[in-house]
Design a protein around this motif. Structure first.
Motif, PDB file in Angstrom:
ATOM      1  N   VAL A  26       0.862  -1.181   0.000  1.00  0.00           N
ATOM      2  CA  VAL A  26       0.000   0.000   0.000  1.00  0.00           C
ATOM      3  C   VAL A  26       0.895   1.225   0.000  1.00  0.00           C
ATOM      4  N   HIS A  27       0.755   2.064  -0.973  1.00  0.00           N
ATOM      5  CA  HIS A  27       1.616   3.234  -1.097  1.00  0.00           C
ATOM      6  C   HIS A  27       0.983   4.420  -0.375  1.00  0.00           C
ATOM      7  N   SER A  28       1.655   4.874   0.686  1.00  0.00           N
ATOM      8  CA  SER A  28       1.156   6.026   1.414  1.00  0.00           C
ATOM      9  C   SER A  28       1.570   7.301   0.699  1.00  0.00           C
ATOM     10  N   SER A  29       0.898   8.392   1.031  1.00  0.00           N
ATOM     11  CA  SER A  29       1.199   9.668   0.386  1.00  0.00           C
ATOM     12  C   SER A  29       1.424  10.744   1.435  1.00  0.00           C
ATOM     13  N   PRO A  30       2.525  10.632   2.194  1.00  0.00           N
ATOM     14  CA  PRO A  30       2.800  11.642   3.214  1.00  0.00           C
ATOM     15  C   PRO A  30       3.248  12.941   2.558  1.00  0.00           C
ATOM     16  N   PRO A  31       3.093  14.051   3.268  1.00  0.00           N
ATOM     17  CA  PRO A  31       3.492  15.344   2.695  1.00  0.00           C
ATOM     18  C   PRO A  31       5.000  15.537   2.765  1.00  0.00           C
ATOM     19  N   LYS A 259      10.424  -4.160   6.248  1.00  0.00           N
ATOM     20  CA  LYS A 259       9.427  -4.906   5.491  1.00  0.00           C
ATOM     21  C   LYS A 259       8.652  -3.936   4.591  1.00  0.00           C
ATOM     22  N   ASN A 260       8.031  -4.481   3.544  1.00  0.00           N
ATOM     23  CA  ASN A 260       7.323  -3.586   2.634  1.00  0.00           C
ATOM     24  C   ASN A 260       6.122  -2.949   3.326  1.00  0.00           C
ATOM     25  N   THR A 261       5.664  -1.849   2.763  1.00  0.00           N
ATOM     26  CA  THR A 261       4.629  -1.040   3.400  1.00  0.00           C
ATOM     27  C   THR A 261       3.349  -1.828   3.649  1.00  0.00           C
ATOM     28  N   GLY A 262       3.036  -2.768   2.769  1.00  0.00           N
ATOM     29  CA  GLY A 262       1.833  -3.572   2.952  1.00  0.00           C
ATOM     30  C   GLY A 262       1.882  -4.394   4.226  1.00  0.00           C
ATOM     31  N   ILE A 263       3.026  -5.003   4.504  1.00  0.00           N
ATOM     32  CA  ILE A 263       3.166  -5.798   5.725  1.00  0.00           C
ATOM     33  C   ILE A 263       3.152  -4.892   6.954  1.00  0.00           C
ATOM     34  N   LEU A 264       3.845  -3.755   6.883  1.00  0.00           N
ATOM     35  CA  LEU A 264       3.836  -2.815   8.008  1.00  0.00           C
ATOM     36  C   LEU A 264       2.414  -2.354   8.312  1.00  0.00           C
ATOM     37  N   LYS A 265       1.656  -2.068   7.271  1.00  0.00           N
ATOM     38  CA  LYS A 265       0.269  -1.621   7.454  1.00  0.00           C
ATOM     39  C   LYS A 265      -0.585  -2.731   8.059  1.00  0.00           C
ATOM     40  N   PHE A 267       0.382  -5.177  10.034  1.00  0.00           N
ATOM     41  CA  PHE A 267       0.714  -5.241  11.454  1.00  0.00           C
ATOM     42  C   PHE A 267       0.007  -4.127  12.228  1.00  0.00           C
ATOM     43  N   ALA A 268       0.149  -2.902  11.721  1.00  0.00           N
ATOM     44  CA  ALA A 268      -0.412  -1.749  12.430  1.00  0.00           C
ATOM     45  C   ALA A 268      -1.935  -1.819  12.495  1.00  0.00           C
ATOM     46  N   ASP A 269      -2.572  -2.213  11.399  1.00  0.00           N
ATOM     47  CA  ASP A 269      -4.037  -2.331  11.400  1.00  0.00           C
ATOM     48  C   ASP A 269      -4.504  -3.302  12.469  1.00  0.00           C
ATOM     49  N   CYS A 270      -3.766  -4.395  12.616  1.00  0.00           N
ATOM     50  CA  CYS A 270      -4.153  -5.444  13.558  1.00  0.00           C
ATOM     51  C   CYS A 270      -3.886  -5.041  15.001  1.00  0.00           C
ATOM     52  N   ILE A 271      -2.742  -4.419  15.255  1.00  0.00           N
ATOM     53  CA  ILE A 271      -2.327  -4.142  16.635  1.00  0.00           C
ATOM     54  C   ILE A 271      -2.740  -2.745  17.092  1.00  0.00           C
ATOM     55  N   VAL A 272      -2.519  -1.754  16.242  1.00  0.00           N
ATOM     56  CA  VAL A 272      -2.804  -0.366  16.614  1.00  0.00           C
ATOM     57  C   VAL A 272      -4.243   0.003  16.284  1.00  0.00           C
ATOM     58  N   GLY A 273      -4.698  -0.424  15.108  1.00  0.00           N
ATOM     59  CA  GLY A 273      -6.030  -0.060  14.645  1.00  0.00           C
ATOM     60  C   GLY A 273      -5.949   0.781  13.390  1.00  0.00           C
ATOM     61  N   THR A 274      -7.082   0.998  12.770  1.00  0.00           N
ATOM     62  CA  THR A 274      -7.115   1.709  11.490  1.00  0.00           C
ATOM     63  C   THR A 274      -7.465   3.184  11.629  1.00  0.00           C
ATOM     64  N   ASN A 275      -7.795   3.620  12.844  1.00  0.00           N
ATOM     65  CA  ASN A 275      -8.120   5.032  13.065  1.00  0.00           C
ATOM     66  C   ASN A 275      -6.822   5.827  13.118  1.00  0.00           C
ATOM     67  N   LYS A 276      -6.522   6.553  12.041  1.00  0.00           N
ATOM     68  CA  LYS A 276      -5.238   7.242  11.935  1.00  0.00           C
ATOM     69  C   LYS A 276      -5.133   8.470  12.845  1.00  0.00           C
ATOM     70  N   SER A 277      -6.255   8.952  13.383  1.00  0.00           N
ATOM     71  CA  SER A 277      -6.209  10.145  14.234  1.00  0.00           C
ATOM     72  C   SER A 277      -6.238   9.814  15.725  1.00  0.00           C
ATOM     73  N   MET A 278      -6.367   8.536  16.068  1.00  0.00           N
ATOM     74  CA  MET A 278      -6.393   8.124  17.470  1.00  0.00           C
ATOM     75  C   MET A 278      -5.052   8.431  18.132  1.00  0.00           C
ATOM     76  N   GLU A 279      -5.075   8.882  19.383  1.00  0.00           N
ATOM     77  CA  GLU A 279      -3.828   9.182  20.079  1.00  0.00           C
ATOM     78  C   GLU A 279      -3.080   7.886  20.386  1.00  0.00           C
ATOM     79  N   LEU A 297       5.061   4.501  12.280  1.00  0.00           N
ATOM     80  CA  LEU A 297       3.645   4.852  12.413  1.00  0.00           C
ATOM     81  C   LEU A 297       3.363   6.257  11.881  1.00  0.00           C
ATOM     82  N   SER A 298       4.202   7.215  12.247  1.00  0.00           N
ATOM     83  CA  SER A 298       3.943   8.605  11.901  1.00  0.00           C
ATOM     84  C   SER A 298       4.361   8.949  10.478  1.00  0.00           C
TER      85      SER A 298
END
Length: 442
Positions: A26-31, A259-265, A267-279, A297-298
């Protein structure tokens, strides 16, 4: 097995599946003007890019021996402060603002610089995982640059070790930076203290970036006063983020990559969650692994409200007024460890048996090859004898024919001789008879 043990096993199985099953990137688009994690190929292509500053955080000795062309040496120990050893905690803290701004300015960095941090990702894994600590130190420096207000900060995937392994050019000797005045804005909201963390238990997502065994309380790190983790913290071990290129001979790490972005995502979706604005609050042992988790993450996955508890478990466990928890999985863990050791022993026995069978097969193959060679030699000898026999038989047949011919001729000559003798006798007798008869008449 209790529910917590089952959950523990579930986490292990999930990590194994995510590490082995191909996942779409998954290709992210950070500023960012530059990607947060750059490849060696990218850096080699962009070395002449305007405003690019390559910071090599290895030791001066390693840097002077060989480094990326144009890289400036700012060793890692200059990027954080430590109290006198054994005197107080925590270690690896952010340096004061004036010191940090001077450090950046003296090394040609402005808030608009495009900074790529290069370090080492190689080293041993046991008894101390220096390769992992080296890799985490790179993001510690990157996080410090972000904290100081530098807008575009990247790390070189695989570090200087992969740069060399990929065959890109290097140079030796020091590069002298041109001093500038740094005037960025400190991101003070990036870091939080223990009081803030304590107030957020049960509200914010707290991520423990240490190894799973440490999180569960099976292992006590030497810089922590107690085992366990902050209540409600979720385990997300930083080493899960890396792929390690291992030297098969000595077991050391040649270099480590992300690891590639897809695997990192995943992991994060499963452990952290998908809400990108959560503290989200991340911590580790002293601040190394936490910086890597923060950066991924950031900067890579674009979670927008990530904070770092820089005091981490070292400070938290040293304050006995603060709670820690650990999982009651000791017996289950030891049982699993025993089962694992037994399986390992059985595997080694099978491996030895397999090796012995392989040796036997090799010996049999060698014997077969020798027999085949002997058979070939015998076959050649037989063929030679058969050829000689055929030759002799043909010679014998020819001799028989010659003998028959000679015998026939001999018989013919014998008959002729008998005829000649008989004729001669008759002639002699006739001659004698005529001679006698003539004498009588005379």
């Amino acid at each position: 097995m209790n529910n917590r043990a089952a959950a523990f096993l579930g986490v292990l199985l999930l990590s194994a599946l995510l590490a082995t099953v191909p996942i779409r990137t998954v290709h992210s688009s950070p500023p960012h003007t530059i990607p947060p994690i750059v490849t060696t190929e990218w850096l080699n292509t962009h070395l002449g890019m305007e405003n690019l500053v390559v910071i090599d955080i290895r030791s001066p000795e390693d840097y002077n021996a060989s480094h990326i062309p144009g890289a400036i040496n700012v060793p890692s120990y200059l990027w954080y402060t430590n109290p006198p050893f054994g005197m107080e905690v925590p270690w690896m803290e952010m340096p004061p603002e004036d010191y940090l701004f001077k450090l950046l300015g003296n090394n040609s960095i402005t808030e608009d610089s495009l900074v790529v941090v290069v370090g080492s990702t190689s080293g041993i894994l046991t008894p101390v995982p220096l390769a992992l600590y080296n890799t985490a130190t790179v993001t510690r420096v990157a996080m410090t640059l972000l904290y100081a207000g530098v807008k575009n900060v990247a790390i070189l995937d695989g570090g200087f070790d992969k740069w060399v392994a990929d065959g890109y050019p290097t140079e030796s000797g020091a590069v002298t930076p041109t001093p500038v005045t740094y005037s960025g804005t400190i991101k003070s909201d990036m870091l939080v203290d223990k009081q803030y963390v304590a107030s957020k238990i049960g509200e914010a997502i707290i991520i423990d970036a240490r190894d799973l065994e440490v999180y569960l309380g099976f292992i006590q790190e030497p810089w922590c006063a107690r085992v366990g983790h902050i209540p409600t913290a979720r385990s997300f071990p930083t080493p899960w983020l890396w792929n390690l290129n291992i030297n098969a001979t000595d077991g050391t790490v040649i270099y480590g990559t992300y690891k590639n972005t897809g695997i990192l995502k995943a992991f994060a979706d499963c452990i952290v969650g998908t809400n990108k604005s959560m503290e989200i609050i991340v911590y580790c042992g002293v601040g190394g692994y936490a910086s890597t988790m923060y950066f991924v993450l950031s900067e890579v996955l674009n979670y927008t409200n990530v904070k770092v508890y820089d005091g981490s478990a070292q400070e938290w466990t040293s304050d006995f007024t603060l709670p820690v928890v650990y999982e009651d999985l000791g017996y289950d863990f030891m049982q699993l460890q025993d089962d694992y050791n037994q399986l390992q022993s059985d595997y080694e026995n099978l491996q030895n048996s397999y090796t012995q069978l392989q040796n036997n097969v090799t010996q049999l193959q060698s014997t077969i090859a020798q027999l085949q060679s002997s058979y070939t030699q015998l076959q050649n000898s037989y063929n030679q004898l058969q050829s000689n026999y055929t030759y002799l038989r043909n010679s014998y047949t020819q001799l028989q024919r010659d003998y028959t011919d000679l015998k026939a001729k001999c018989d013919e000559l014998t008959n002729l001789m008998y005829i000649f003798i008989a004729t001669t006798i008759i002639f002699v007798i006739s001659t004698v008879y005529l001679a006698i008869k003539i004498r009588k008449k005379g």
